[in-house]
Design an enzyme around this catalytic site. Structure first.
Site, short mmCIF file in Angstrom:
data_model
loop_
_atom_site.label_atom_id
_atom_site.label_comp_id
_atom_site.label_asym_id
_atom_site.label_seq_id
_atom_site.Cartn_x
_atom_site.Cartn_y
_atom_site.Cartn_z
N ALA A 107 0.81 -1.22 0.00
CA ALA A 107 0.00 0.00 0.00
C ALA A 107 0.84 1.27 0.00
O ALA A 107 0.34 2.36 -0.25
CB ALA A 107 -0.93 0.00 1.21
N ASN B 57 9.10 -10.36 -55.36
CA ASN B 57 10.24 -9.51 -55.01
C ASN B 57 9.81 -8.05 -54.99
O ASN B 57 9.22 -7.55 -55.94
CB ASN B 57 11.37 -9.70 -56.03
CG ASN B 57 12.62 -8.99 -55.54
OD1 ASN B 57 13.21 -9.39 -54.54
ND2 ASN B 57 12.99 -7.93 -56.22
N ASN C 45 -0.34 3.93 -47.88
CA ASN C 45 -1.53 3.31 -47.28
C ASN C 45 -2.45 4.31 -46.60
O ASN C 45 -3.51 3.95 -46.15
CB ASN C 45 -1.11 2.21 -46.29
CG ASN C 45 -0.27 2.76 -45.15
OD1 ASN C 45 0.40 3.78 -45.30
ND2 ASN C 45 -0.30 2.09 -44.02
N ASP D 292 7.82 -5.01 -2.16
CA ASP D 292 9.07 -4.43 -2.68
C ASP D 292 10.26 -5.38 -2.53
O ASP D 292 11.41 -4.94 -2.51
CB ASP D 292 9.36 -3.08 -2.01
CG ASP D 292 9.63 -3.18 -0.51
OD1 ASP D 292 9.42 -4.27 0.07
OD2 ASP D 292 10.07 -2.17 0.09
N ARG E 49 11.19 6.99 -1.12
CA ARG E 49 12.60 7.02 -1.50
C ARG E 49 12.85 6.74 -2.99
O ARG E 49 13.93 6.94 -3.50
CB ARG E 49 13.40 6.04 -0.62
CG ARG E 49 13.51 6.50 0.81
CD ARG E 49 13.89 5.37 1.76
NE ARG E 49 12.75 4.52 2.10
CZ ARG E 49 12.81 3.47 2.91
NH1 ARG E 49 13.96 3.11 3.45
NH2 ARG E 49 11.73 2.76 3.17
#
Ligand code: UD1
Ligand code: MG
Length: 474
Positions: free
Chosen positions: A17, A393, A402, A114, A22
């Protein structure tokens, strides 16, 4: 280790929570990624591997987002979220689970959101130790570790006989206590009823004016309960992340773990393991070679026998077998089948699909494009929203136009087509099988099969005879 032995009467409680001041971040600490996955996801995976009855997660700061990430990893039936609206300390956080757990006879494993590197096997060993302490089990077992530099952590204070006495937080410790190198990892096992009884006795008369969970083991001990300490030998695995330096260290450790596993268990060669950035959820096949400075992210699958050269990044993609990806390519959300050759410096994205033996060369960008077996686009092209057949090719400098400024349109190119250099294909447009476009053509209408078109705008010059078709192709 057999997790089935420890899963009965086990519940996991994850504290997540806090803001994580830091970190100096606008993002909740537990959402910061380590090797591509938020810290909380790593912790959830570990918890889930233990197969507990339920995983409870205390959320608060950015709780909705934390919840979203957790639900990407865990099934809704596995987890219950507990809101801690005001973060008054770790003891206060644990008390959010009172209603759910206080009346249960179970072991509660407490983890912090953590501490992302912790392994299921270490947790299982802690639980076993907790349950077998002096033959009848302890009320609380603390996971500790010795650190060269214990600054910032809660210290484990032992009495003259070496038994646990209390935990003192860094900010409350005397100079003498600060010299203690054995620290509290913030990971504990508690017997549920004892935990919640003792929690109600915790106050906030300390340097941070917080309700410390670390007071609970002392209270239990004072009440004659057995409190054990299980000292772990790998500080890096169980250290919490509180700032960005520690985050970077965790990233490095986990990265090394992943690469080591790839080398030893999967048979992948890394020319320089120190510069391989491979996330969790990545699979790489045997005998694939990864050159320096390659990043592989997201859910990515790479087949056997591939070669991936330096500077390439691959994200959320599937690569087949024996694919060669040359230097500095970017491949995102795409599928590449066996025996393709890509790059150098190709950009493949947006659900592009390459069938077998396709060759994509330098400075070619593909977006949402499918290319059939054996076709080639070897130089300087943009092919977007296109479907290209087999053995076709695409000449240097070809562009699918497009986008008309409002909408994207498709280009469809058949099999055995030869698109001449610098052709502009103004979409929507179709080029039939066996057709040929002359260099510099601007194709604004469909090209019939087996025809040669040239010019601006391109016009049909002639219908190609069979012999001519082959001649042009060569
Ligand atoms: C805590 C321990 C410390 C230990 C260290 C190990 C306490 C008082 N101290 O300190 O002894 O050495 O972990 O990493 O427990 N959280 C909440 N709600 C809150 C406060 C915290 O959910 O009201 C969560 C945080 O999000 C975090 C975890 O609890 O995931 C630990 O909190 P943090 O502030 O990081 O505690 P530390 O100061 O690291
Ligand atoms: Mg912490």
């Amino acid at each position: 280790m057999e997790f089935a032995q420890i899963q009965t009467n086990l519940n996991v409680l994850i504290l997540a929570a806090g803001l994580g001041t830091r970190m100096r971040s606008n993002v909740a600490k537990v959402l910061h990624p380590v090797c591509g996955l938020p810290m909380i996801t790593h912790v959830c995976r570990t918890a889930s591997a233990l197969m507990p009855e339920k995983i409870y997660i205390v959320i608060g700061y950015q709780g909705e987002r934390v919840k979203q990430f957790v639900l990407e990893e865990l099934d809704e039936s596995q987890v219950e979220f507990l809101w801690q609206r005001e973060q008054l300390g770790t003891a206060h956080a644990v008390s959010m689970a009172k209603e759910a757990l206080a009346e249960k006879d179970c072991t509660v494993l407490i983890l912090s959101g953590d501490v992302p590197l912790v392994r299921p096997t270490t947790m299982a060993a802690l639980i076993q130790k907790h349950r077998s302490h002096r033959g009848k089990g302890a009320s609380c077992t603390i996971l500790s570790v010795k650190l060269e530099d214990p600054t910032g952590y809660g210290r484990i204070i032992r009495d003259e006989t070496g038994l646990f006495e209390r935990i003192v937080e860094h900010k409350d410790a005397s100079d003498e206590e600060k010299k203690v190198k054995e620290i509290n990892t913030g990971i504990y096992c508690f017997e549920s009823r004892k935990l919640f009884e003792a929690l109600s006795k915790v106050d906030n008369s300390n340097a941070q004016r917080e309700f410390y969970l670390t007071d609970v083991p002392r209270i239990l001990r004072e009440e004659g309960e057995a409190v054990a300490v299980y000292q772990h030998n790998d500080p890096r695995e169980v250290s919490g992340i509180n700032n960005r330096m520690e985050l970077a260290e965790a990233e490095q450790i986990l990265r090394k773990r992943i690469v080591k596993k790839m080398m030893l268990d999967y048979g992948v060669t890394f020319i320089d393991p120190n510069t391989a950035y491979i996330n969790e959820y990545v699979n790489i096949g045997q005998d694939t070679t990864i050159y320096p400075n390659v990043s592989i992210e997201g859910v990515t699958e790479i087949g056997e026998g591939c070669v991936i050269r330096s500077g390439t990044r691959i994200s959320n993609s599937r690569i087949g077998r024996n694919v060669e990806i040359l230097d500095n390519c970017l491949i995102v959300d795409s599928e590449i089948a066996d025996d393709c050759i890509i790059g150098p410096m190709a950009h493949i994205r947006g659900k592009t699909k390459l069938e077998r033996k396709v060759k994509i060369g330098n400075f070619v960008e593909l977006k949402k494009t499918t290319i059939g077996e054996g076709s080639k686009a070897s130089h300087l092209s943009y092919l977007g929203d296109a479907t290209i057949g087999t053995n076709t090719n695409i000449g240097a400098g070809t562009i699918t136009c497009n986008y008309d400024g409002r909408q994207k349109h498709p280009t469809i190119i058949g099999n055995d087509v030869k698109i001449g250099s610098d052709t502009m294909l103004v979409a929507p447009v179709k080029v039939g099988d066996g057709a040929v476009t002359g260099a510099g053509s601007v194709v604004i209408e469909d090209v019939p099969s087996d025809s040669l078109v040239v010019g601006v705008p391109a016009k049909v010059k002639k219908k190609l005879k069979k012999e001519e078709l082959i001649e042009v192709k060569e």
